[in-house]
Motif scaffolding. Structure first.
Motif, PDB file in Angstrom:
ATOM      1  N   GLU A 111       0.840  -1.192   0.000  1.00  0.00           N
ATOM      2  CA  GLU A 111       0.000   0.000   0.000  1.00  0.00           C
ATOM      3  C   GLU A 111       0.878   1.245   0.000  1.00  0.00           C
ATOM      4  N   GLY A 112       0.658   2.075  -0.978  1.00  0.00           N
ATOM      5  CA  GLY A 112       1.359   3.355  -1.048  1.00  0.00           C
ATOM      6  C   GLY A 112       0.460   4.452  -0.498  1.00  0.00           C
ATOM      7  N   VAL A 113       0.884   5.059   0.591  1.00  0.00           N
ATOM      8  CA  VAL A 113       0.121   6.149   1.202  1.00  0.00           C
ATOM      9  C   VAL A 113       0.684   7.469   0.682  1.00  0.00           C
ATOM     10  N   ALA A 114      -0.182   8.253   0.086  1.00  0.00           N
ATOM     11  CA  ALA A 114       0.261   9.504  -0.539  1.00  0.00           C
ATOM     12  C   ALA A 114       0.819  10.459   0.502  1.00  0.00           C
ATOM     13  N   THR A 115       2.032  10.900   0.268  1.00  0.00           N
ATOM     14  CA  THR A 115       2.591  11.975   1.075  1.00  0.00           C
ATOM     15  C   THR A 115       2.070  13.292   0.508  1.00  0.00           C
ATOM     16  N   PRO A 116       1.504  14.175   1.335  1.00  0.00           N
ATOM     17  CA  PRO A 116       0.941  15.428   0.813  1.00  0.00           C
ATOM     18  C   PRO A 116       1.931  16.162  -0.083  1.00  0.00           C
ATOM     19  N   ASP A 117       1.430  16.611  -1.218  1.00  0.00           N
ATOM     20  CA  ASP A 117       2.243  17.362  -2.178  1.00  0.00           C
ATOM     21  C   ASP A 117       1.912  18.838  -2.002  1.00  0.00           C
ATOM     22  N   LEU A 118       2.833  19.565  -1.424  1.00  0.00           N
ATOM     23  CA  LEU A 118       2.585  20.966  -1.083  1.00  0.00           C
ATOM     24  C   LEU A 118       3.192  21.875  -2.143  1.00  0.00           C
ATOM     25  N   THR A 119       2.342  22.609  -2.832  1.00  0.00           N
ATOM     26  CA  THR A 119       2.801  23.463  -3.933  1.00  0.00           C
ATOM     27  C   THR A 119       2.363  24.913  -3.768  1.00  0.00           C
ATOM     28  N   TYR A 136      -6.480  15.099   5.403  1.00  0.00           N
ATOM     29  CA  TYR A 136      -5.188  15.480   5.956  1.00  0.00           C
ATOM     30  C   TYR A 136      -5.386  16.339   7.213  1.00  0.00           C
ATOM     31  N   SER A 137      -4.352  16.341   8.058  1.00  0.00           N
ATOM     32  CA  SER A 137      -4.328  17.255   9.198  1.00  0.00           C
ATOM     33  C   SER A 137      -3.269  18.322   8.951  1.00  0.00           C
ATOM     34  N   TYR A 138      -3.503  19.518   9.543  1.00  0.00           N
ATOM     35  CA  TYR A 138      -2.650  20.678   9.284  1.00  0.00           C
ATOM     36  C   TYR A 138      -2.176  21.269  10.610  1.00  0.00           C
ATOM     37  N   LEU A 139      -0.895  21.617  10.674  1.00  0.00           N
ATOM     38  CA  LEU A 139      -0.347  22.197  11.890  1.00  0.00           C
ATOM     39  C   LEU A 139       0.748  23.196  11.516  1.00  0.00           C
ATOM     40  N   TRP A 140       0.543  24.459  11.945  1.00  0.00           N
ATOM     41  CA  TRP A 140       1.553  25.504  11.739  1.00  0.00           C
ATOM     42  C   TRP A 140       2.497  25.526  12.933  1.00  0.00           C
ATOM     43  N   ASP A 141       3.718  26.001  12.705  1.00  0.00           N
ATOM     44  CA  ASP A 141       4.670  26.101  13.806  1.00  0.00           C
ATOM     45  C   ASP A 141       4.241  27.132  14.842  1.00  0.00           C
ATOM     46  N   SER A 142       3.246  27.930  14.486  1.00  0.00           N
ATOM     47  CA  SER A 142       2.697  28.888  15.446  1.00  0.00           C
ATOM     48  C   SER A 142       1.575  28.273  16.274  1.00  0.00           C
ATOM     49  N   GLY A 143       1.192  27.019  15.961  1.00  0.00           N
ATOM     50  CA  GLY A 143       0.180  26.323  16.739  1.00  0.00           C
ATOM     51  C   GLY A 143      -1.173  26.229  16.073  1.00  0.00           C
ATOM     52  N   GLU A 144      -1.443  27.051  15.040  1.00  0.00           N
ATOM     53  CA  GLU A 144      -2.738  26.982  14.367  1.00  0.00           C
ATOM     54  C   GLU A 144      -2.884  25.660  13.624  1.00  0.00           C
ATOM     55  N   THR A 154       2.989  21.963   8.494  1.00  0.00           N
ATOM     56  CA  THR A 154       3.174  20.516   8.354  1.00  0.00           C
ATOM     57  C   THR A 154       1.817  19.888   8.060  1.00  0.00           C
ATOM     58  N   VAL A 155       1.777  19.116   6.946  1.00  0.00           N
ATOM     59  CA  VAL A 155       0.541  18.461   6.517  1.00  0.00           C
ATOM     60  C   VAL A 155       0.758  16.957   6.615  1.00  0.00           C
ATOM     61  N   THR A 156      -0.189  16.245   7.262  1.00  0.00           N
ATOM     62  CA  THR A 156      -0.012  14.820   7.533  1.00  0.00           C
ATOM     63  C   THR A 156      -1.179  14.014   6.984  1.00  0.00           C
ATOM     64  N   ASN A 157      -0.812  12.910   6.275  1.00  0.00           N
ATOM     65  CA  ASN A 157      -1.808  11.933   5.815  1.00  0.00           C
ATOM     66  C   ASN A 157      -1.586  10.659   6.622  1.00  0.00           C
ATOM     67  N   THR A 167      -1.416   3.200  11.545  1.00  0.00           N
ATOM     68  CA  THR A 167      -0.373   3.738  12.418  1.00  0.00           C
ATOM     69  C   THR A 167       0.703   4.487  11.642  1.00  0.00           C
ATOM     70  N   LEU A 168       0.567   4.546  10.303  1.00  0.00           N
ATOM     71  CA  LEU A 168       1.574   5.204   9.470  1.00  0.00           C
ATOM     72  C   LEU A 168       1.163   6.649   9.201  1.00  0.00           C
ATOM     73  N   ALA A 169       2.042   7.566   9.479  1.00  0.00           N
ATOM     74  CA  ALA A 169       1.791   8.983   9.222  1.00  0.00           C
ATOM     75  C   ALA A 169       2.781   9.482   8.187  1.00  0.00           C
ATOM     76  N   CYS A 170       2.264   9.935   7.057  1.00  0.00           N
ATOM     77  CA  CYS A 170       3.105  10.464   5.977  1.00  0.00           C
ATOM     78  C   CYS A 170       2.957  11.980   5.972  1.00  0.00           C
ATOM     79  N   ALA A 171       4.038  12.665   6.269  1.00  0.00           N
ATOM     80  CA  ALA A 171       3.966  14.113   6.462  1.00  0.00           C
ATOM     81  C   ALA A 171       4.895  14.837   5.515  1.00  0.00           C
ATOM     82  N   ALA A 172       4.497  16.078   5.195  1.00  0.00           N
ATOM     83  CA  ALA A 172       5.334  16.980   4.407  1.00  0.00           C
ATOM     84  C   ALA A 172       5.188  18.367   5.011  1.00  0.00           C
ATOM     85  N   ASN A 173       6.226  19.160   4.907  1.00  0.00           N
ATOM     86  CA  ASN A 173       6.131  20.532   5.414  1.00  0.00           C
ATOM     87  C   ASN A 173       6.659  21.506   4.382  1.00  0.00           C
ATOM     88  N   ARG A 174       6.184  22.733   4.501  1.00  0.00           N
ATOM     89  CA  ARG A 174       6.586  23.783   3.578  1.00  0.00           C
ATOM     90  C   ARG A 174       6.650  25.089   4.352  1.00  0.00           C
TER      91      ARG A 174
END
Length: 601
Positions: free
Chosen positions: A360-368, A393-401, A417-420, A424-431
Motif C-alpha cells: 500500500e502506497g500512502v500519498a505523502t501530501p504534495d505541497l505546492t 489530511y491534518s494541518y499544523l503551523w509552527d505557530s500552533g494553528e 506541516t501536513v499529515t496523511n 499507524t503510518l503517518a506520511c507528512a510533508a512541510n513547507r
C-alpha cells in the motif's frame, strides 16, 4: 506438471555414484538434448582428439593433456523457433570449466566456435555461458553475448573441465525464445527413444513413463540408482510411475525377436516453497520499495544461494515466471497485490508461487502553495498556506494553528506541516512560507539622454522589490529604461507587482547640447534646448557655478551666445533650469531637468 514460460533448465546430477547416464567424450557421440532434459555431469577424459591435433579452436587452447580437450562432454541441440537464446552452465565455484559452441550440422565441419569462453574462474563464480548470469552478477567475465537463432539450426556444445577437479555441472537454457515458444524452443525430434527424452522433474511431481508398444507380450522394468540395473519387482505394466531419481530401463517382449530395450534418465530436484509474507504500508515520498527486502520472508530457512525470488503483478505471471517486477519498485497510491515466486536455481521448473502480499502506497501530501509572499506596509492581513485543503489530511503551523491557511501581518518564516495518516503510518510533508514586506515604489531620479529626437529615459527607483514601468498610457515593461521617447511632457509610472502601490510623475523631455563654442565662426555659436516649444511659455535660466543668474531665455530666443550683459563669459561649465505654465496656469519648475553644459572658447 507446471512448466514456466521464461526459463528452461537441463541439469546434471552431481553425485556421480548415484547415476551412470552416458557422457559423450567425443563429438560424434554428442548427446542430443532438448527442453526439460537432465544430463549427467561427470566427465572423465576426452576420448578421441576431436580437433585433429589443432593448436586451438577459437578461444580454446591445448590443456595439460597436450590437446584442446582434457575432461570433455559433448552435446547437440536443434532450435525450433526464432528468438533470443542463451544458456547457463553451473558448477562448483572451486572448479574451472570452459566451453565452446559450434553452429554446425555434423562434427566434420565444426569450424570456429560462435561463442567461446576460456577465462579461469579466479573470481569463483558459479556460472558461465551465453546471455546473463542468473545470479544477476553483471561482472562475470565468463559470459558471452546472447544468440539470435532461427528454426532448424544445429549446434554442438563442448564443455571441458580444465581444473581436473570434477564434481559435475548443470546446463540451463534461457532467453526470450522460451517466453514466445515455451514448448518448442528446442526441437526434441533429434531424440529417438521409446521412453522419450530425459526428464527433469520436481520432487512434488509424479512422473509416468510410458512404454506402450503395439503387439507387446510383456514389460519388465529396471532401475539403476548407482549400483547397476535391478528389476523392479511387480512392475509389468506398459507404464511406470516413478518418484525417485534414477536411470530407468524397460524391456518390451515382442512376438518375434529382438525385444525392445529403452532407457531414460529421470532426475528430481527439491521443490522450493514460499513462506507467508507480511503486508507493507509505505509513504509515497520514499518513491520506490526495494522488493529484495522481502526475500528472507519468502525463503524462510531455504538457502538464498540456491534459490531465486521474483515478484509479479499477477498470479499468471508468477506461475509462468514472466514479467518480474524491478527490485526497486515504484510506489503508487493505493493498495496492490504482489505475487511471489520462489524457484530453484538448479532447476527453475521447480517453483512455488502460492504466496502474495499487499503493498500500500500512502500519498505523502504534495505541497505546492506559494512559499514567497509579500505583504504591504499597511496590510490588515494576508492569507498564506494551502488554498485547496484535503479533508483527509491534518494541518499544523509552527505557530500552533491547525487550519490549512492563516492570516499574517508581520514578516518572517511560517512552516506548515501536513499529515496523511493510514492506520499507524503517518506520511507528512512541510513547507515554509517566507513573508516579506513590499515597500511602495519611489521615483528618486529620472535620467534623460541628451539631444535626441527620440530620447531614452531611465527611471531610478531606489526601493528594492518587484516593479514594472511604463510611459504615459503605454504597456508596462520590466525594464526601467524607456526608449524612443519624443520631446515634451510625459508621465512615468512605477507599479509594485506585489500590489503595494503605484507612483506616477510628470517629466519634461528636452534635448540640449552638452557644449557650444561661441567664437563667431557661424558653427555652434549658440546654446539651445530642443523641444522646449512643446511647453507652455517656457523659461530657461542659466547660472554660473556659483549660482549667479546670467541669462533668461524664453521660447522665441535664438539661444544664449555666451555673454553676460554683452560681455563674453569665460570657458567653464554652466547650469540651467526650465519652468513652464501647467494646466492650472501656475508656473512650475521642470523636475529632473537641472543639468549643466560646457562653454568652450
Amino acid at each position: 506438471m507446471r512448466i514456466p514460460l521464461g526459463f528452461l533448465i537441463l541439469f546434471f546430477i552431481f553425485a556421480l555414484n548415484v547415476l551412470n547416464a552416458q557422457v559423450a567424450e567425443d563429438c560424434l557421440n554428442a548427446i542430443p538434448i532438448c527442453s526439460n532434459t537432465p544430463v549427467n555431469g561427470g566427465t572423465q577424459g576426452y576420448g578421441l582428439d576431436d580437433f585433429d591435433n589443432a593448436p586451438n579452436s577459437g578461444c580454446l587452447e591445448p590443456t595439460m593433456t597436450g590437446y584442446i580437450e582434457s575432461n570433455s562432454a559433448w552435446y547437440r541441440f536443434r532450435t525450433g523457433a526464432t528468438g533470443q537464446l542463451g544458456f547457463n552452465i553451473g558448477f562448483d565455484t572451486s572448479e574451472d570449466w570452459d566451453f565452446a559452441l559450434y553452429k554446425a550440422s555434423d562434427c566434420n565441419s565444426l569450424g570456429d566456435p560462435i561463442r567461446c569462453n576460456f577465462f579461469d574462474n579466479s573470481d569463483e563464480d558459479a556460472y558461465m555461458g551465453v546471455g546473463e548470469d542468473p545470479t544477476g552478477n553483471t561482472d562475470n567475465v565468463q559470459y558471452e553475448d546472447w544468440l539470435q537463432v532461427e528454426p532448424g539450426e544445429d549446434y554442438y556444445l563442448l564443455i571441458n573441465n580444465f581444473s581436473n577437479n570434477n564434481s559435475g555441472f548443470s546446463i540451463q537454457f534461457s532467453g526470450q525464445i522460451f517466453e514466445t515458444n515455451p514448448n518448442d524452443a528446442l526441437d526434441c525430434s533429434i531424440i529417438d527413444n521409446l521412453l522419450g527424452a530425459p526428464i527433469a522433474a520436481c520432487d512434488n511431481e509424479t512422473i509416468i513413463l510410458d512404454a506402450t508398444t503395439t503387439n507387446a507380450l510383456g514389460y519388465t522394468w529396471y532401475a539403476d540408482t548407482g549400483a547397476g540395473y535391478q528389476v523392479i519387482a511387480g512392475e509389468t505394466a506398459p507404464t511406470l510411475t516413478v518418484n525417485t531419481s534414477a536411470m530407468y530401463r524397460v524391456q518390451v517382449s515382442m512376438p518375434a525377436p529382438p525385444n525392445i530395450i529403452s532407457e531414460v534418465q529421470v532426475a528430481f530436484s527439491i521443490a522450493p516453497f514460499s513462506d507467508p509474507l507480511t503486508d507493507e504500508t509505505l509513504c509515497m515520498e520514499n518513491g520506490t520499495f526495494d522488493l529484495k527486502q522481502k526475500d528472507p520472508e519468502a525463503l524462510g530457512p531455504q538457502d538464498p544461494a540456491t534459490h531465486v525470488v521474483s515478484y509479479h503483478s499477477s498470479q499468471a505471471d508468477a506461475d509462468a515466471g514472466l514479467n518480474s517486477l524491478p527490485r526497486n519498485y515504484t510506489l503508487t497510491a493505493g493498495t496492490e497485490t504482489i505475487y511471489v515466486r520462489v524457484s530453484s536455481l538448479e532447476n527453475p521448473r521447480c517453483y512455488d508461487a502460492s504466496e502474495q502480499f499487499t503493498l500500500e502506497g500512502v500519498a505523502t501530501p504534495d505541497l505546492t502553495f506559494e512559499d514567497q509572499v509579500f505583504i504591504c506596509q499597511d496590510t490588515t492581513g494576508e492569507l498564506i498556506g494551502e488554498p485547496f485543503p484535503n479533508a483527509q489530511y491534518s494541518y499544523l503551523w509552527d505557530s500552533g494553528e491547525t487550519t490549512p491557511m492563516i492570516s499574517v501581518t508581520q514578516p518572517g518564516e511560517y512552516t506548515l506541516t501536513v499529515t496523511n495518516t493510514a492506520g499507524t503510518l503517518a506520511c507528512a510533508a512541510n513547507r515554509t512560507v517566507t513573508v516579506s514586506v513590499s515597500e511602495p515604489p519611489v521615483i528618486s531620479q529620472v535620467l534623460i539622454d541628451d539631444l535626441q529626437t527620440a530620447n531614452t529615459v531611465e527611471i531610478v527607483n531606489e526601493v528594492p522589490g518587484n516593479f514594472e514601468y511604463r510611459l504615459d498610457e503605454g504597456p508596462y515593461q520590466a525594464s526601467p529604461v524607456l526608449r524612443e521617447v519624443s520631446p515634451g511632457m510625459h508621465t512615468v509610472t512605477i507599479n509594485d507587482l506585489n500590489g503595494c502601490g503605484t507612483v506616477t510623475e510628470n517629466i519634461i523631455v528636452v534635448g540640449f547640447s552638452t557644449f557650444f563654442t561661441p567664437n563667431g565662426d557661424g558653427a555652434n555659436d549658440y546654446w539651445q534646448i530642443v523641444g522646449i516649444e512643446t511647453l507652455r511659455e517656457p523659461v530657461v535660466q542659466i547660472f554660473d557655478r556659483y549660482g549667479k543668474l546670467l541669462f533668461v531665455m524664453e521660447e522665441d530666443y535664438l539661444g544664449w551666445d555666451g555673454t553676460y550683459n554683452g560681455i563674453p563669459v569665460p570657458s567653464s561649465d554652466y547650469w540651467f533650469k526650465v519652468s513652464f505654465l501647467d494646466e492650472n496656469e501656475q508656473r512650475v519648475e521642470a523636475r529632473y531637468i537641472n543639468n549643466h553644459f560646457s562653454l568652450r572658447r
